[in-house]
Design a protein around this motif. Sequence first.
Motif, PDB file in Angstrom:
ATOM      1  N   ALA A 283     -11.837  -4.296   3.419  1.00 24.90           N
ATOM      2  CA  ALA A 283     -10.581  -3.654   3.030  1.00 24.90           C
ATOM      3  C   ALA A 283     -10.833  -2.188   2.724  1.00 24.90           C
ATOM      4  N   THR A 284      -9.839  -1.343   3.007  1.00 25.79           N
ATOM      5  CA  THR A 284     -10.017   0.101   2.852  1.00 25.79           C
ATOM      6  C   THR A 284      -9.910   0.554   1.409  1.00 25.79           C
ATOM      7  N   GLY A 285      -9.383  -0.238   0.529  1.00 27.17           N
ATOM      8  CA  GLY A 285      -9.359   0.110  -0.887  1.00 27.17           C
ATOM      9  C   GLY A 285      -8.005   0.565  -1.372  1.00 27.17           C
ATOM     10  N   ALA A 286      -8.014   1.137  -2.576  1.00 29.80           N
ATOM     11  CA  ALA A 286      -6.773   1.491  -3.247  1.00 29.80           C
ATOM     12  C   ALA A 286      -6.087   2.693  -2.619  1.00 29.80           C
ATOM     13  N   SER A 287      -6.854   3.587  -1.989  1.00 30.28           N
ATOM     14  CA  SER A 287      -6.232   4.793  -1.443  1.00 30.28           C
ATOM     15  C   SER A 287      -5.269   4.462  -0.306  1.00 30.28           C
ATOM     16  N   SER A 288      -5.598   3.481   0.520  1.00 30.72           N
ATOM     17  CA  SER A 288      -4.678   3.121   1.612  1.00 30.72           C
ATOM     18  C   SER A 288      -3.456   2.396   1.077  1.00 30.72           C
ATOM     19  N   SER A 289      -3.628   1.577   0.035  1.00 31.01           N
ATOM     20  CA  SER A 289      -2.461   0.905  -0.532  1.00 31.01           C
ATOM     21  C   SER A 289      -1.569   1.900  -1.262  1.00 31.01           C
ATOM     22  N   ALA A 290      -2.158   2.914  -1.886  1.00 28.94           N
ATOM     23  CA  ALA A 290      -1.360   3.958  -2.527  1.00 28.94           C
ATOM     24  C   ALA A 290      -0.612   4.752  -1.474  1.00 28.94           C
ATOM     25  N   GLY A 291      -1.268   5.014  -0.349  1.00 27.08           N
ATOM     26  CA  GLY A 291      -0.601   5.710   0.751  1.00 27.08           C
ATOM     27  C   GLY A 291       0.513   4.882   1.343  1.00 27.08           C
ATOM     28  N   ALA A 292       0.279   3.576   1.461  1.00 28.50           N
ATOM     29  CA  ALA A 292       1.312   2.688   1.991  1.00 28.50           C
ATOM     30  C   ALA A 292       2.494   2.616   1.029  1.00 28.50           C
TER      31      ALA A 292
END
Length: 106
Positions: free
Chosen positions: A27-36
């Motif tokens: 998983a790419t981590g929190a930064s991609s979920s924050a971006g999403a």
Amino acid sequence: MSGAVEAVSAAGVTPLAPLSFETGPGATGASSSAGAFATTLTGAVENLQQLQSTSNELAVQAVTGDLQDIHQAMIASTRASVTLDLVVAVRDRSVSAFNEIMRMQA
């Protein structure tokens, strides 16, 4: 009253995408979920602006007598109102969550 129950078809229903933490160790981590989340929130605000613009245009048409079906204006107004309520609720929850995180002790 006790007849047979018909089977429910799931045709046309798309399955849910896995959440970011369900994709495994790659998983790419929190930064991609924050971006999403930011992208989703930006899309919701843009959608709200479009709905409000459409509602305003139809309201002007209704007042000037150019609108043939008043139901269109009422539906557009209600959609804009409900969407605004949803965006405000998400904002309030986000601010509340941020304040709760800031009160946590490290």
